[in-house]
Motif scaffolding. Structure first.
Motif, PDB file in Angstrom:
ATOM      1  N   VAL A   2      16.655  46.617  82.493  1.00  0.00           N
ATOM      2  CA  VAL A   2      15.384  46.334  83.147  1.00  0.00           C
ATOM      3  C   VAL A   2      15.264  44.828  83.341  1.00  0.00           C
ATOM      4  CG1 VAL A   2      14.311  48.406  82.210  1.00  0.00           C
ATOM      5  CG2 VAL A   2      14.161  46.264  80.936  1.00  0.00           C
ATOM      6  N   GLY A   3      14.095  44.376  83.773  1.00  0.00           N
ATOM      7  CA  GLY A   3      13.887  42.951  83.972  1.00  0.00           C
ATOM      8  C   GLY A   3      13.312  42.279  82.744  1.00  0.00           C
ATOM      9  N   ASN A   4      13.675  41.032  82.550  1.00  0.00           N
ATOM     10  CA  ASN A   4      13.173  40.231  81.439  1.00  0.00           C
ATOM     11  C   ASN A   4      12.156  39.236  81.987  1.00  0.00           C
ATOM     12  OD1 ASN A   4      12.893  39.116  78.903  1.00  0.00           O
ATOM     13  ND2 ASN A   4      14.717  37.837  79.072  1.00  0.00           N
ATOM     14  N   PHE A  49       7.519  45.326  87.306  1.00  0.00           N
ATOM     15  CA  PHE A  49       6.712  46.203  88.162  1.00  0.00           C
ATOM     16  C   PHE A  49       5.364  45.575  88.479  1.00  0.00           C
ATOM     17  CE2 PHE A  49       3.652  49.710  88.662  1.00  0.00           C
ATOM     18  CZ  PHE A  49       4.268  50.447  89.665  1.00  0.00           C
ATOM     19  N   ASP A  50       5.010  45.599  89.767  1.00  0.00           N
ATOM     20  CA  ASP A  50       3.665  45.186  90.173  1.00  0.00           C
ATOM     21  C   ASP A  50       3.065  46.158  91.188  1.00  0.00           C
ATOM     22  OD1 ASP A  50       5.106  44.676  92.454  1.00  0.00           O
ATOM     23  OD2 ASP A  50       4.711  42.517  92.497  1.00  0.00           O
ATOM     24  N   GLY A  51       3.495  47.391  91.135  1.00  0.00           N
ATOM     25  CA  GLY A  51       3.183  48.394  92.135  1.00  0.00           C
ATOM     26  C   GLY A  51       4.454  48.803  92.855  1.00  0.00           C
ATOM     27  N   THR A  52       5.364  47.859  92.938  1.00  0.00           N
ATOM     28  CA  THR A  52       6.758  48.099  93.316  1.00  0.00           C
ATOM     29  C   THR A  52       7.613  47.317  92.323  1.00  0.00           C
ATOM     30  OG1 THR A  52       6.784  46.223  94.844  1.00  0.00           O
ATOM     31  CG2 THR A  52       6.178  48.374  95.759  1.00  0.00           C
ATOM     32  N   TRP A  53       8.925  47.544  92.355  1.00  0.00           N
ATOM     33  CA  TRP A  53       9.825  46.852  91.435  1.00  0.00           C
ATOM     34  C   TRP A  53      10.359  45.598  92.103  1.00  0.00           C
ATOM     35  CZ3 TRP A  53       9.966  48.216  86.502  1.00  0.00           C
ATOM     36  CH2 TRP A  53       9.498  49.498  86.166  1.00  0.00           C
ATOM     37  N   ARG A  54      10.207  44.442  91.437  1.00  0.00           N
ATOM     38  CA  ARG A  54      10.673  43.165  91.975  1.00  0.00           C
ATOM     39  C   ARG A  54      11.517  42.445  90.937  1.00  0.00           C
ATOM     40  NH1 ARG A  54       8.016  38.735  90.096  1.00  0.00           N
ATOM     41  NH2 ARG A  54       5.991  38.992  89.082  1.00  0.00           N
ATOM     42  N   GLU A  55      12.275  41.470  91.388  1.00  0.00           N
ATOM     43  CA  GLU A  55      13.190  40.753  90.499  1.00  0.00           C
ATOM     44  C   GLU A  55      12.418  39.992  89.412  1.00  0.00           C
ATOM     45  OE1 GLU A  55      16.527  40.809  90.459  1.00  0.00           O
ATOM     46  OE2 GLU A  55      16.439  42.306  92.077  1.00  0.00           O
ATOM     47  N   ALA A  56      12.945  40.045  88.205  1.00  0.00           N
ATOM     48  CA  ALA A  56      12.351  39.313  87.091  1.00  0.00           C
ATOM     49  C   ALA A  56      12.945  37.919  87.011  1.00  0.00           C
ATOM     50  CB  ALA A  56      12.595  40.049  85.783  1.00  0.00           C
ATOM     51  N   GLY A  57      12.123  36.959  86.644  1.00  0.00           N
ATOM     52  CA  GLY A  57      12.597  35.582  86.539  1.00  0.00           C
ATOM     53  C   GLY A  57      13.608  35.383  85.438  1.00  0.00           C
ATOM     54  N   GLY A  58      13.544  36.226  84.392  1.00  0.00           N
ATOM     55  CA  GLY A  58      14.443  36.066  83.263  1.00  0.00           C
ATOM     56  C   GLY A  58      15.735  36.847  83.377  1.00  0.00           C
ATOM     57  N   GLY A  59      15.965  37.473  84.524  1.00  0.00           N
ATOM     58  CA  GLY A  59      17.207  38.212  84.721  1.00  0.00           C
ATOM     59  C   GLY A  59      17.190  39.565  84.039  1.00  0.00           C
ATOM     60  N   PRO A  60      18.370  40.136  83.778  1.00  0.00           N
ATOM     61  CA  PRO A  60      18.442  41.484  83.229  1.00  0.00           C
ATOM     62  C   PRO A  60      18.169  41.537  81.731  1.00  0.00           C
ATOM     63  CG  PRO A  60      20.643  40.636  83.571  1.00  0.00           C
ATOM     64  CD  PRO A  60      19.702  39.589  84.111  1.00  0.00           C
ATOM     65  N   LEU A  61      17.680  42.680  81.293  1.00  0.00           N
ATOM     66  CA  LEU A  61      17.406  42.942  79.886  1.00  0.00           C
ATOM     67  C   LEU A  61      17.980  44.310  79.557  1.00  0.00           C
ATOM     68  CD1 LEU A  61      15.846  42.208  77.230  1.00  0.00           C
ATOM     69  CD2 LEU A  61      13.895  43.409  78.201  1.00  0.00           C
ATOM     70  N   GLU A  62      18.957  44.350  78.658  1.00  0.00           N
ATOM     71  CA  GLU A  62      19.606  45.611  78.314  1.00  0.00           C
ATOM     72  C   GLU A  62      18.785  46.388  77.287  1.00  0.00           C
ATOM     73  OE1 GLU A  62      23.617  45.340  77.050  1.00  0.00           O
ATOM     74  OE2 GLU A  62      24.367  44.665  79.009  1.00  0.00           O
ATOM     75  N   HIS A  69       0.672  46.042  86.082  1.00  0.00           N
ATOM     76  CA  HIS A  69       1.896  45.247  86.091  1.00  0.00           C
ATOM     77  C   HIS A  69       2.619  45.513  84.780  1.00  0.00           C
ATOM     78  CE1 HIS A  69       0.549  42.645  89.526  1.00  0.00           C
ATOM     79  NE2 HIS A  69      -0.607  43.150  89.119  1.00  0.00           N
ATOM     80  N   VAL A  70       3.933  45.727  84.846  1.00  0.00           N
ATOM     81  CA  VAL A  70       4.725  46.009  83.658  1.00  0.00           C
ATOM     82  C   VAL A  70       5.807  44.948  83.549  1.00  0.00           C
ATOM     83  CG1 VAL A  70       6.223  47.655  82.496  1.00  0.00           C
ATOM     84  CG2 VAL A  70       4.241  48.469  83.785  1.00  0.00           C
ATOM     85  N   LEU A  71       5.745  44.166  82.468  1.00  0.00           N
ATOM     86  CA  LEU A  71       6.639  43.022  82.284  1.00  0.00           C
ATOM     87  C   LEU A  71       7.290  43.076  80.905  1.00  0.00           C
ATOM     88  CD1 LEU A  71       4.005  42.046  84.083  1.00  0.00           C
ATOM     89  CD2 LEU A  71       5.121  39.845  83.919  1.00  0.00           C
ATOM     90  N   PRO A  72       8.409  43.801  80.763  1.00  0.00           N
ATOM     91  CA  PRO A  72       9.126  43.738  79.489  1.00  0.00           C
ATOM     92  C   PRO A  72       9.551  42.294  79.210  1.00  0.00           C
ATOM     93  CG  PRO A  72       9.995  45.489  80.897  1.00  0.00           C
ATOM     94  CD  PRO A  72       9.094  44.657  81.748  1.00  0.00           C
TER      95      PRO A  72
END
Length: 486
Positions: A41-43, A15-28, A206-209
């Motif tokens: 979510v994104g990794n 998340f950066d104000g909208t949801w965008r693709e994470a470089g690390g792919g999916p995170l269960e 910004h939200v970066l799991p």
């Protein structure tokens, strides 16, 4: 209010104000009680962190220039958003983190307190007028730190994220939040949703799991002006070392091995209630958990009997499907650690008075007696539903045993004399002491923080957030420039 999120919105995204693709792919994200997949979510990668920090740096100055009332209004709206969606947020805390319903509802109330308290910060005094010097107007004023990196844990994921995020935003900073991947929804998606719904301008949160790579990148990034870390002492030492090398401000809220002292004049029934609550709330997975029950010998057996009775009466099970007092511990690694500490201490001579067993991730409330200072359950933070009891001769030995720890977060003292408890508190090297209370206690209005291995003494809470998330600037202003003798 609609759902906290739609699965397609966050799948594989950050998340950066909208949801965008994470470089690390999916995170269960999985449910500890059942092993079921709850969300994807994104990794975040180190590259994602760099991008987020740069965007936050660009957005922050305009936010700091916004009128104080506008920033306060965003925080007030955020509280209303959470109030409206509290039922669904509670379900996420229960299923994702293994919280009981009572714990989830308590956490939401705590977050609401944090949001309303943060909303009062922007419109408060932000400086002092100093005596004029050589004809110059002189003032000390508070300015935002800049970009705050927040690294939050899994045990109270929502409140321990927003305890830093909310005041940091209120005081004019931008925030990059890295929640623990085990509770990426409660600790990350929910805060993103709250502030998006509240109208926070894009780029400020910004939200970066992610895992250790993302946390290390956030700590080391030259664009983060401060790191607010809540988590284990071991990881906190690494965060502190990096921040120290970079001369970067850091707030470390770390582990605890907290003592509850029961003196001979205590109300033993009340003390055992405090001890049970302090050791078993949220399966003992709280930095303020009662980790050591230090009891004067003359009341020790009575105390143990009452503590064991309370422990045996607590129901353990899936908090999503039943009315239980304890849910599952967070994962198999945590379970192994709890069980190994108990087994090693029993091998060294401790006695299991109740508990000491588990089914899956559900660990029974456990009371150990015969505990000595050399045993692992005395020395280490267990982070599980285990109550080690240490018997002492008198108050002086109780104090010596309580002080025998590298941690210094919280202590509690039970005594029939409040003044005696207060005098003992003066000699306890902890950031918090509760006389005739229990150890798990915090709110948005108090100076919260620990000493030693429990943290670096920084404080959250109400006006204390000014010290954490702003910098002093001394400003002098002259109508005309003087001529100097050089």
């Amino acid at each position: 209010m609609g759902k906290v999120f739609e699965p397609d919105d966050v799948a594989g995204r950050i998340f950066d104000g909208t949801w965008r693709e994470a470089g690390g792919g999916p995170l269960e994200v999985t449910e500890p009680a059942t092993g079921a997949r709850l969300a994807v979510v994104g990794n975040a990668t180190a590259a994602d962190v760099r991008t987020a920090v740069a965007a936050a740096s660009a957005a922050q100055p305009a936010w700091a220039e916004r009128p104080a009332g506008e920033r306060a209004a965003v925080l007030r709206r955020a509280a209303l958003v959470l109030e409206d969606g509290a039922g669904e947020v509670a379900r996420w805390l229960i299923r994702e983190g293994g919280a009981t319903r009572a714990k989830a509802e308590f956490e939401i109330r705590s977050v609401l307190d944090e949001l309303w308290t943060a909303a009062s910060l922007p419109t408060g005094p932000h400086g002092v007028l100093l005596p004029r010097d050589d004809g110059a107007r002189s003032e000390g004023r508070r300015l935002p730190v800049g970009v705050v990196g927040v690294i939050s844990p899994w045990n109270f994921p929502l409140v321990l994220s927003l305890r830093a995020v909310a005041p940091a935003l209120a005081l004019g900073n931008a925030v990059v939040l890295k929640p623990d991947p085990r509770t990426a929804v409660s600790g990350g998606v929910v805060p993103a949703w709250i502030f998006q719904e509240a109208g926070l301008p894009p780029g400020l949160l910004h939200v970066l799991p992610g895992g250790p790579e993302a946390g290390a990148a956030l700590t080391a990034d030259p664009g983060t002006d401060m790191i607010a870390f809540t988590g284990s002492t071991a990881v906190g030492r690494e965060v502190g070392a990096t921040a120290g090398r970079l001369l970067k401000r850091v707030s470390l809220e770390l582990g605890g091995n907290n003592a509850l002292i029961v003196l001979e004049d205590a109300d033993v029934e009340a003390a055992s209630s405090a001890g049970a609550f302090g050791s078993f709330l949220h399966q003992g997975q709280v930095c303020m958990t009662t980790g050591r029950h230090i009891v004067v010998a003359s009341v020790a057996e009575e105390y143990v009997e009452r503590l064991v009775r309370r422990a045996r009466a607590l129901r353990v099970g899936d908090p999503a499907t039943g009315d239980v007092a304890l849910g599952p511990v967070i994962d198999a690694g945590q379970l192994r650690r709890i069980d190994s500490l108990v087994r090693a201490s029993v091998a060294a001579g401790a006695e299991v008075r109740c508990g000491g067993t588990h089914e899956g991730l559900f660990y029974r409330p456990t009371v150990l007696t015969g505990v000595t200072r050399e045993m692992p359950v005395f020395r280490e933070e267990i982070f599980g539903p285990v109550a080690p009891v240490i018997v002492v001769a008198d108050e002086e030995e109780a104090l010596a045993v309580a002080r025998d720890s590298e941690h210094g977060l919280v202590a509690a003292v039970h005594t029939g004399s409040a003044e005696r408890g207060r005098a003992l508190a003066d000699r306890l090297p902890t950031g918090i002491v509760h006389v005739n209370g229990q150890t798990v206690n915090d709110n948005a209005h108090v100076p919260f923080g620990g000493r030693g291995a429990s943290g670096n003494g920084t404080r959250f809470g109400a006006g204390h957030s000014w010290d954490a998330f702003t910098e002093w600037q001394w400003l002098t202003v002259r109508e005309t420039a003087p001529v100097y003798p050089f």
